[in-house]
Design a protein around this motif. Structure first.
Motif, PDB file in Angstrom:
ATOM      1  N   GLY A  30     -18.194   8.728   8.621  1.00 35.70           N
ATOM      2  CA  GLY A  30     -18.541   7.388   8.152  1.00 35.70           C
ATOM      3  C   GLY A  30     -19.152   7.417   6.772  1.00 35.70           C
ATOM      4  N   LEU A 229     -22.109  10.503  13.955  1.00 31.63           N
ATOM      5  CA  LEU A 229     -21.104   9.446  13.951  1.00 31.63           C
ATOM      6  C   LEU A 229     -21.778   8.157  13.482  1.00 31.63           C
ATOM      7  N   SER A 231     -20.168   4.865  12.180  1.00 29.12           N
ATOM      8  CA  SER A 231     -19.052   3.993  11.819  1.00 29.12           C
ATOM      9  C   SER A 231     -19.300   2.526  12.120  1.00 29.12           C
ATOM     10  N   ASN A 232     -20.381   2.174  12.771  1.00 27.48           N
ATOM     11  CA  ASN A 232     -20.870   0.804  12.952  1.00 27.48           C
ATOM     12  C   ASN A 232     -19.763  -0.163  13.376  1.00 27.48           C
ATOM     13  N   THR A 235     -16.170   1.157  14.371  1.00 26.40           N
ATOM     14  CA  THR A 235     -16.121   2.275  15.308  1.00 26.40           C
ATOM     15  C   THR A 235     -14.787   2.299  16.044  1.00 26.40           C
ATOM     16  N   ASP A 236     -14.209   3.494  16.160  1.00 21.21           N
ATOM     17  CA  ASP A 236     -12.932   3.671  16.834  1.00 21.21           C
ATOM     18  C   ASP A 236     -13.143   4.524  18.091  1.00 21.21           C
ATOM     19  N   LEU A 242     -17.769   4.510  23.044  1.00 16.94           N
ATOM     20  CA  LEU A 242     -18.702   4.065  22.014  1.00 16.94           C
ATOM     21  C   LEU A 242     -18.303   2.713  21.425  1.00 16.94           C
ATOM     22  N   ARG A 243     -17.026   2.518  21.190  1.00 16.02           N
ATOM     23  CA  ARG A 243     -16.580   1.264  20.578  1.00 16.02           C
ATOM     24  C   ARG A 243     -16.963   0.064  21.427  1.00 16.02           C
ATOM     25  N   ILE A 355     -25.464   9.691  17.130  1.00 11.72           N
ATOM     26  CA  ILE A 355     -24.709   8.469  16.850  1.00 11.72           C
ATOM     27  C   ILE A 355     -25.704   7.377  16.504  1.00 11.72           C
ATOM     28  N   LEU A 357     -25.617   3.139  15.311  1.00  9.64           N
ATOM     29  CA  LEU A 357     -24.833   1.944  14.985  1.00  9.64           C
ATOM     30  C   LEU A 357     -25.537   0.708  15.523  1.00  9.64           C
TER      31      LEU A 357
END
Length: 420
Positions: A30, A229, A231-232, A235-236, A242-243, A355, A357
């Motif tokens: 990210g 991680l 990616s906020n 997120t994938d 997580l997404r 992680i 986010l």
């Protein structure tokens, strides 16, 4: 019409796609503010760092947001301490309250040209219920020694250029900047500190490997003891489930041409930023080039024209009729990540994996602070961590989020109209 920030920012530093198989102490996924702050602070602490960004640096909300550098968490300090206990709650409040100071310190220390100004944050109320909440927030912050002041009446009208608001909380810790320029400046600083930063390098797989974890991009890989991680809202499925722990909301912003002199003098003359206290937030500021930037919830897609968000441009004219004939030159949007409890989420789902986010629209300052906190966590895992570490828990019925978000926005706008 392109993002205004893209029109005004200096070029991004060179960040070629990852090639070959590299090893590092820390691998960050990210290239937004969280990831770049993590990379910078970890590299400054002596770690070998590699950062992978799927698109361009600052591609997501980090390079598209309203540019407000706001102190504090979304919820009041008393609520935070009630939810997490006196000790952790106090440390969370301190972390969030001091986050803008970290942003402005990094800007100064690394010479980041991003139009940064620390002129304060105004949180303004239209209706009586929201005014009562602002008064309570002000009292809580005053008890903690924060540099805050309650504005009302003529003083508030002078500060904003409009008579719409009944009261506002001025928090002098806040300010503004060009977020894309800031993100690119963090990237330059991280590279200068020794981090390897790679754009166009989407992490497609993450698996355990000898000595840590291996990230694969399809044509290259990075192996590291620690993986972050970050990616906020974009997120994938890289980490299972997580997404589905956050709801991606679409924010939208419109910008005017440079304002005429009279409007420059009357609208936010001291140049604080402002966000409204309500169910559906509107926020705005005057940038260093004398443009009004006004933002709020947008349609559930990325926009590129002011015609897509007439509710915001009309509202600006309602606040300041002098803008009736102003030209709206830019509009843009993107996804931010909201959590069910309105707190940022930090997870440590496996040894060596961190992680972070879910900034709930307060990402510039908090993402910067969390990047430093994550770097500290990797360097000294036994030290106290100033945010709760929680499990990855997907939101039930997450697939229904587009319908639920539309309903929530409509309900919020009705309640704001009714003052409830």
């Amino acid at each position: 019409m392109p993002n205004l920030y893209q029109d005004t920012a200096d070029p991004a530093p060179a960040a070629p796609p990852l090639e070959g198989d590299v090893r590092a102490d820390v691998a960050v996924v990210g290239g937004g503010i969280t990831g770049l702050s993590t990379a910078l602070h970890a590299a400054r602490a002596g770690a070998a760092v590699v950062l992978l960004e799927a698109e361009e640096l600052g591609f997501g909300a980090s390079g598209r947001n309203g540019g407000q550098v706001n102190p504090g968490l979304k919820l009041d300090p008393d609520t935070v301490e009630r939810d997490f206990g006196a000790d952790l709650g106090r440390r969370m409040n301190a972390l969030a309250g001091c986050a803008p100071a970290l942003v402005f310190d990094l800007v100064k220390r690394h010479g980041i040209a991003c139009d940064a100004r620390q002129n304060g944050t105004l949180r303004a109320a239209v209706h009586a219920r929201h005014a009562a909440a602002i008064r309570e927030t002000c009292a809580q912050l005053e008890r903690r020694g924060a540099p805050v002041e309650l504005l009302e009446g003529a003083a508030l009208a002078r500060a904003t250029g409009t008579e719409r608001y009944s009261c506002a909380l001025l928090d002098r810790r806040g300010g503004d900047l060009n977020p894309l320029m800031y993100a690119r400046g963090l990237a330059r600083a991280a590279i200068e500190a020794g981090a390897r930063v790679h754009a166009q390098s989407r992490a497609l797989g993450l698996q355990r490997a000898a000595g840590g974890w291996r990230l694969d991009t399809g044509r290259a890989s990075a192996t590291a003891k620690h993986v972050v991680l970050a990616s906020n809202g974009y997120t994938d499925p890289l980490w299972p489930g997580l997404r589905r722990t956050v709801v991606p909301l679409f924010g939208a912003i419109a910008a005017t041409a440079p304002l005429p002199d009279a409007a420059r003098r009357n609208i936010l003359p001291a140049r604080p930023v402002l966000y409204e206290s309500g169910n559906i937030t509107v926020y705005y500021r005057i940038d260093s080039r004398h443009r009004l930037l006004i933002g709020g919830r947008g349609p559930m897609y990325e926009i590129d024209t002011p015609a897509a968000i007439p509710h915001l441009t009309r509202y600006a004219v309602k606040l300041w009729p002098v803008l009736e004939d102003i030209a709206w030159t830019h509009a843009w949007g993107g996804r931010l990540a909201m959590t069910r409890d309105h707190y940022p989420h930090v997870h440590e789902p496996a040894p060596g994996v961190l992680i972070c986010l879910g900034y709930n629209g307060r990402g510039v300052a908090m993402a910067t602070a969390m990047g430093r906190a994550l770097a500290d966590r990797m360097a000294n895992p036994s030290a106290a961590f100033d945010m709760p570490l929680t499990p990855v828990v997907p939101i039930p019925m997450h697939a229904c989020w587009p319908v639920a978000v539309k309903a929530a926005i409509l309900s919020g706008r009705v309640r704001d109209f009714l003052g409830i």
